[in-house]
Write an enzyme that holds these catalytic residues in place. Structure first.
Site, PDB file in Angstrom:
ATOM      1  N   HIS A   9       0.834  -1.211   0.000  1.00  0.00           N
ATOM      2  CA  HIS A   9       0.000   0.000   0.000  1.00  0.00           C
ATOM      3  C   HIS A   9       0.869   1.262   0.000  1.00  0.00           C
ATOM      4  O   HIS A   9       2.049   1.218   0.370  1.00  0.00           O
ATOM      5  CB  HIS A   9      -0.907  -0.011   1.244  1.00  0.00           C
ATOM      6  CG  HIS A   9      -0.102  -0.027   2.521  1.00  0.00           C
ATOM      7  ND1 HIS A   9       0.442   1.111   3.067  1.00  0.00           N
ATOM      8  CD2 HIS A   9       0.288  -1.043   3.307  1.00  0.00           C
ATOM      9  CE1 HIS A   9       1.128   0.799   4.150  1.00  0.00           C
ATOM     10  NE2 HIS A   9       1.062  -0.515   4.316  1.00  0.00           N
ATOM     11  N   GLU A  82      -2.373  -7.682   7.536  1.00  0.00           N
ATOM     12  CA  GLU A  82      -1.106  -7.470   8.249  1.00  0.00           C
ATOM     13  C   GLU A  82      -0.905  -8.549   9.318  1.00  0.00           C
ATOM     14  O   GLU A  82      -1.879  -9.089   9.862  1.00  0.00           O
ATOM     15  CB  GLU A  82      -1.160  -6.073   8.897  1.00  0.00           C
ATOM     16  CG  GLU A  82       0.073  -5.655   9.652  1.00  0.00           C
ATOM     17  CD  GLU A  82       1.309  -5.632   8.790  1.00  0.00           C
ATOM     18  OE1 GLU A  82       1.815  -6.723   8.438  1.00  0.00           O
ATOM     19  OE2 GLU A  82       1.787  -4.529   8.473  1.00  0.00           O
TER      20      GLU A  82
HETATM   21  O1  LIG Z   1       3.430   0.279   9.998  1.00  0.00           O
HETATM   22  C1  LIG Z   1       4.089  -0.467   9.238  1.00  0.00           C
HETATM   23  O2  LIG Z   1       5.182  -0.164   8.748  1.00  0.00           O
HETATM   24  C2  LIG Z   1       3.593  -1.813   8.990  1.00  0.00           C
HETATM   25  C3  LIG Z   1       2.957  -2.429  10.108  1.00  0.00           C
HETATM   26  O3  LIG Z   1       1.581  -2.417   9.984  1.00  0.00           O
HETATM   27  O4  LIG Z   1       3.522  -2.361   7.770  1.00  0.00           O
HETATM   28  P1  LIG Z   1       2.662  -1.781   6.576  1.00  0.00           P
HETATM   29  O5  LIG Z   1       2.944  -0.304   6.530  1.00  0.00           O
HETATM   30  O6  LIG Z   1       3.170  -2.464   5.348  1.00  0.00           O
HETATM   31  O7  LIG Z   1       1.206  -2.040   6.810  1.00  0.00           O
END
Ligand SMILES: O=C(O)[C@@H](CO)OP(=O)(O)O
Length: 228
Positions: A9, A82
């Site tokens: 994302h 996640e």
């Molecule tokens: O906060 C983040 O870095 C994490 C943990 O949720 O991973 P992501 O951003 O890919 O969801």
């Protein structure tokens, strides 16, 4: 040979300082929305038979940007959510780095179960199972995009590389970056990793190679004429 495009994302306001995990209501930031739109542009030339997303907002919003203007709706698959970070969820990364478990996450992730949460091994197992099932559903000509999270993407890539989960911190998955894996009958091929460029997919290799690649699974000795 089913082709999987794995997209992380785009950025949120928490990405970086805080471990967002499964915290509800974490949306793309303005920069993240721009990244999602740019990602959609980078894959615009690629046919997608399915667009699949983690249930969390930041992934759904990124996947929706890719789906815009296509006839394919975003389908949510909970197995791409996640990792369950349990009590680590919502805490600053700088604080977590002082926890004894942090070093284990770095050096021996296959042994880690987050307090009150999920193990990294269980996360890998359910995400890889989801990939295998989508591969079967879409068949050998299928091309699909999955929007998920950093650790989930790294775990799927480790599996595709035949790399033990303990090595998965060597893999990078940046916000809105694409990783492309082609699953042939005898092995997966990792075509792109953490890529921010425009995507063109290689033709099926039997059309391009010297005719020796009977199953589509053979690696060209010497590297072949190129895949794109
Ligand atoms: O906060 C983040 O870095 C994490 C943990 O949720 O991973 P992501 O951003 O890919 O969801």
């Amino acid at each position: 040979m089913t082709t999987l495009l794995l997209a992380r994302h785009g950025l949120t306001d928490l990405t970086g300082p805080v471990l967002a995990g499964r915290t509800p209501g974490v949306h793309l930031s303005e920069a993240g929305r721009a990244q999602a739109a740019a990602l959609a542009g980078r894959v615009a030339g690629v046919r997608l038979d399915a667009i699949v997303s983690s249930p969390l907002e930041r992934c759904r919003e990124t996947a929706e940007a890719v789906a815009q203007g296509r006839e394919t709706d975003v389908r949510v698959d909970d197995r791409f959510i996640e990792c369950g970070y349990g009590e680590w969820t919502g805490r600053p990364l700088a604080e977590l780095a002082k926890e004894p478990l942090w070093q284990v996450v770095q050096a021996h992730p296959s042994a880690v179960t987050f307090p009150g949460g999920e193990s990294l091994a269980a996360m890998q197992q359910r995400a890889v199972a989801a990939v295998r099932e989508w591969n079967r559903t879409l068949g050998s000509k299928g091309v699909y995009l999955v929007c998920s999270h950093g650790d989930v993407i790294k775990a799927i890539v480790a599996d595709a590389l035949g790399l033990h989960l303990d090595q998965f911190q060597r893999i990078t998955a940046d916000p809105a970056a694409l990783t492309v894996i082609r699953y042939a009958p005898l092995r997966p091929f990792v075509l792109r990793l953490n890529d921010m460029g425009e995507l063109r997919l290689p033709e099926d290799s039997e059309e391009k190679d010297g005719g020796e690649n009977i199953t589509g699974s053979d690696a060209a000795v010497g590297g072949g004429p190129g895949t794109t």
